[in-house]
Design a protein around this motif. Structure first.
Motif, PDB file in Angstrom:
ATOM      1  N   GLU A 100       6.495  -6.134   3.527  1.00  0.00           N
ATOM      2  CA  GLU A 100       7.044  -5.132   4.434  1.00  0.00           C
ATOM      3  C   GLU A 100       6.641  -3.732   3.992  1.00  0.00           C
ATOM      4  OE1 GLU A 100       8.744  -5.503   7.368  1.00  0.00           O
ATOM      5  OE2 GLU A 100       8.072  -7.569   7.073  1.00  0.00           O
ATOM      6  N   PHE A 101       6.609  -3.506   2.701  1.00  0.00           N
ATOM      7  CA  PHE A 101       6.254  -2.212   2.135  1.00  0.00           C
ATOM      8  C   PHE A 101       4.848  -1.786   2.572  1.00  0.00           C
ATOM      9  CE2 PHE A 101       4.178   0.060  -1.435  1.00  0.00           C
ATOM     10  CZ  PHE A 101       4.963   1.211  -1.461  1.00  0.00           C
ATOM     11  N   LYS A 102       3.929  -2.743   2.610  1.00  0.00           N
ATOM     12  CA  LYS A 102       2.537  -2.441   2.975  1.00  0.00           C
ATOM     13  C   LYS A 102       2.387  -1.960   4.415  1.00  0.00           C
ATOM     14  CE  LYS A 102       0.698  -5.928  -0.202  1.00  0.00           C
ATOM     15  NZ  LYS A 102       0.026  -7.251  -0.286  1.00  0.00           N
ATOM     16  N   LYS A 103       3.405  -2.225   5.238  1.00  0.00           N
ATOM     17  CA  LYS A 103       3.332  -1.839   6.657  1.00  0.00           C
ATOM     18  C   LYS A 103       3.774  -0.398   6.895  1.00  0.00           C
ATOM     19  CE  LYS A 103       4.432  -6.595   8.042  1.00  0.00           C
ATOM     20  NZ  LYS A 103       5.450  -7.459   8.698  1.00  0.00           N
ATOM     21  N   ILE A 104       4.380   0.225   5.873  1.00  0.00           N
ATOM     22  CA  ILE A 104       4.882   1.592   6.020  1.00  0.00           C
ATOM     23  C   ILE A 104       3.713   2.573   6.120  1.00  0.00           C
ATOM     24  CG2 ILE A 104       6.246   3.432   4.930  1.00  0.00           C
ATOM     25  CD1 ILE A 104       7.891   1.245   3.554  1.00  0.00           C
ATOM     26  N   ARG A 105       3.785   3.457   7.092  1.00  0.00           N
ATOM     27  CA  ARG A 105       2.703   4.421   7.308  1.00  0.00           C
ATOM     28  C   ARG A 105       3.075   5.832   6.847  1.00  0.00           C
ATOM     29  NH1 ARG A 105       0.263   0.842   6.808  1.00  0.00           N
ATOM     30  NH2 ARG A 105      -0.827  -0.505   8.275  1.00  0.00           N
ATOM     31  N   ALA A 111       7.027   6.426  -0.564  1.00  0.00           N
ATOM     32  CA  ALA A 111       7.457   6.802  -1.912  1.00  0.00           C
ATOM     33  C   ALA A 111       8.906   6.383  -2.176  1.00  0.00           C
ATOM     34  CB  ALA A 111       7.299   8.308  -2.107  1.00  0.00           C
ATOM     35  N   SER A 112       9.794   6.655  -1.224  1.00  0.00           N
ATOM     36  CA  SER A 112      11.211   6.319  -1.433  1.00  0.00           C
ATOM     37  C   SER A 112      11.419   4.810  -1.476  1.00  0.00           C
ATOM     38  CB  SER A 112      12.084   6.957  -0.346  1.00  0.00           C
ATOM     39  OG  SER A 112      11.742   6.452   0.934  1.00  0.00           O
ATOM     40  N   LYS A 113      10.705   4.086  -0.600  1.00  0.00           N
ATOM     41  CA  LYS A 113      10.821   2.625  -0.586  1.00  0.00           C
ATOM     42  C   LYS A 113      10.251   2.033  -1.867  1.00  0.00           C
ATOM     43  CE  LYS A 113      11.628  -1.402   1.349  1.00  0.00           C
ATOM     44  NZ  LYS A 113      13.008  -1.880   1.560  1.00  0.00           N
ATOM     45  N   ALA A 114       9.166   2.602  -2.376  1.00  0.00           N
ATOM     46  CA  ALA A 114       8.551   2.105  -3.611  1.00  0.00           C
ATOM     47  C   ALA A 114       9.541   2.179  -4.766  1.00  0.00           C
ATOM     48  CB  ALA A 114       7.299   2.922  -3.927  1.00  0.00           C
ATOM     49  N   HIS A 115      10.269   3.294  -4.856  1.00  0.00           N
ATOM     50  CA  HIS A 115      11.245   3.437  -5.937  1.00  0.00           C
ATOM     51  C   HIS A 115      12.415   2.461  -5.771  1.00  0.00           C
ATOM     52  CE1 HIS A 115       9.051   7.188  -6.818  1.00  0.00           C
ATOM     53  NE2 HIS A 115       9.564   7.048  -8.030  1.00  0.00           N
ATOM     54  N   GLN A 145       3.961   6.911  -9.605  1.00  0.00           N
ATOM     55  CA  GLN A 145       3.804   8.360  -9.701  1.00  0.00           C
ATOM     56  C   GLN A 145       3.027   8.918  -8.512  1.00  0.00           C
ATOM     57  OE1 GLN A 145       2.121   9.186 -13.562  1.00  0.00           O
ATOM     58  NE2 GLN A 145       3.752   8.074 -14.638  1.00  0.00           N
ATOM     59  N   ALA A 146       2.197   8.075  -7.915  1.00  0.00           N
ATOM     60  CA  ALA A 146       1.488   8.440  -6.678  1.00  0.00           C
ATOM     61  C   ALA A 146       1.473   7.190  -5.813  1.00  0.00           C
ATOM     62  CB  ALA A 146       0.074   8.921  -6.979  1.00  0.00           C
ATOM     63  N   ALA A 147       2.637   6.875  -5.241  1.00  0.00           N
ATOM     64  CA  ALA A 147       2.812   5.608  -4.523  1.00  0.00           C
ATOM     65  C   ALA A 147       1.850   5.446  -3.355  1.00  0.00           C
ATOM     66  CB  ALA A 147       4.250   5.490  -4.026  1.00  0.00           C
ATOM     67  N   THR A 148       1.204   4.288  -3.335  1.00  0.00           N
ATOM     68  CA  THR A 148       0.351   3.903  -2.202  1.00  0.00           C
ATOM     69  C   THR A 148       0.770   2.505  -1.769  1.00  0.00           C
ATOM     70  OG1 THR A 148      -1.341   2.830  -3.567  1.00  0.00           O
ATOM     71  CG2 THR A 148      -1.571   5.208  -3.200  1.00  0.00           C
ATOM     72  N   ALA A 149       0.209   2.044  -0.667  1.00  0.00           N
ATOM     73  CA  ALA A 149       0.559   0.718  -0.141  1.00  0.00           C
ATOM     74  C   ALA A 149       0.194  -0.400  -1.110  1.00  0.00           C
ATOM     75  CB  ALA A 149      -0.120   0.488   1.202  1.00  0.00           C
ATOM     76  N   SER A 150      -0.692  -0.095  -2.073  1.00  0.00           N
ATOM     77  CA  SER A 150      -1.148  -1.139  -2.998  1.00  0.00           C
ATOM     78  C   SER A 150      -0.508  -1.046  -4.380  1.00  0.00           C
ATOM     79  CB  SER A 150      -2.678  -1.066  -3.146  1.00  0.00           C
ATOM     80  OG  SER A 150      -3.067   0.186  -3.682  1.00  0.00           O
ATOM     81  N   CYS A 151       0.504  -0.199  -4.536  1.00  0.00           N
ATOM     82  CA  CYS A 151       1.036   0.027  -5.892  1.00  0.00           C
ATOM     83  C   CYS A 151       1.734  -1.195  -6.487  1.00  0.00           C
ATOM     84  CB  CYS A 151       1.938   1.259  -5.925  1.00  0.00           C
ATOM     85  SG  CYS A 151       3.465   1.130  -5.003  1.00  0.00           S
ATOM     86  N   PHE A 152       2.131  -2.152  -5.656  1.00  0.00           N
ATOM     87  CA  PHE A 152       2.787  -3.363  -6.173  1.00  0.00           C
ATOM     88  C   PHE A 152       1.853  -4.572  -6.182  1.00  0.00           C
ATOM     89  CE2 PHE A 152       6.483  -0.929  -4.555  1.00  0.00           C
ATOM     90  CZ  PHE A 152       7.226  -0.867  -5.722  1.00  0.00           C
ATOM     91  N   ASP A 153       0.596  -4.379  -5.839  1.00  0.00           N
ATOM     92  CA  ASP A 153      -0.309  -5.519  -5.653  1.00  0.00           C
ATOM     93  C   ASP A 153      -0.394  -6.442  -6.865  1.00  0.00           C
ATOM     94  OD1 ASP A 153      -0.788  -4.712  -3.109  1.00  0.00           O
ATOM     95  OD2 ASP A 153      -2.933  -4.296  -3.370  1.00  0.00           O
ATOM     96  N   VAL A 154      -0.507  -5.869  -8.064  1.00  0.00           N
ATOM     97  CA  VAL A 154      -0.653  -6.703  -9.265  1.00  0.00           C
ATOM     98  C   VAL A 154       0.633  -7.495  -9.513  1.00  0.00           C
ATOM     99  CG1 VAL A 154      -1.010  -6.703 -11.762  1.00  0.00           C
ATOM    100  CG2 VAL A 154      -2.346  -5.159 -10.309  1.00  0.00           C
TER     101      VAL A 154
END
Length: 202
Positions: A100-105, A111-115, A145-154
């Protein structure tokens, strides 16, 4: 299943009713503790049923590959119910949250969802802490620190691998799925053998 409701023979309707009952038992037995609010419920029938695989085909497809299980809304619901019996549902919930996070534009929302995801699933002592190594946890912390759609990929990839290698085989061997698959197979076989023959056009 039979092509149209009007064409259902009595035995097919009875089998469908029994199958649906078993689905309810699979999801709502108290020991499963299924949370229908967060994942969704089994869907019996669909207004797009002609375009989608039949329910029995869907159930049988779950054992073909982990990808097919995760691509099925019903499969995800069943797998989540099973994981709750093993107290490891946080792995699937994290994977779904990442999808779901990856769908955020919106960058702000991203950033807020990533945290929120990090605090719920990744950080030490998180309420739903997933089983990942320290290196992956720190890499994910850095990515925030610089959240992107791929920050949780690993982290998502490692959690997926853990589920596929560990939980998924046990799910397929569980009595609940074995019983469901047997019903699906019987339903599929019955439907194909009882379908009326196509009229010949001469």
């Amino acid at each position: 299943m039979c092509r149209t409701l009007a064409a259902f023979p009595t035995t097919c309707l009875e089998r469908a009713k029994e199958f649906k009952t078993r689905l309810g038992i699979f999801l709502h037995k108290s020991e499963l503790g299924f949370d229908s609010g967060s994942i969704g419920k089994f869907e019996w029938g669909s207004k797009h049923s002609k375009e989608s695989r039949s329910f029995s085909e869907d159930v049988l497809g779950w054992r073909e590959s982990f990808d097919l299980l995760l691509s099925s809304k019903n499969g995800v619901a069943a797998f989540h119910a099973f994981l709750k019996t093993e107290f490891s549902e946080e792995n699937l919930e994290f994977w779904l949250a990442c999808e779901e996070f990856k769908k955020i534009r919106s960058a702000t929302k991203l950033a807020s969802k990533a945290h929120r995801i990090f605090d719920e699933f990744i950080c030490s002592e998180a309420p739903k802490e997933v089983n990942i190594d320290h290196e992956t946890r720190e890499l994910t912390r850095t990515n925030l620190q610089a959240a992107t759609a791929s920050c949780f990929d690993v982290a998502q990839g490692k959690t997926r691998t853990l589920m596929e290698k560990d939980s998924y085989p046990r799910f397929l061997k569980s009595p609940a799925y074995q019983d469901l698959a047997a019903q699906a197979l019987a339903s599929s076989t019955s439907a194909s053998s009882s379908s009326p023959a196509e009229p010949s056009h001469t």
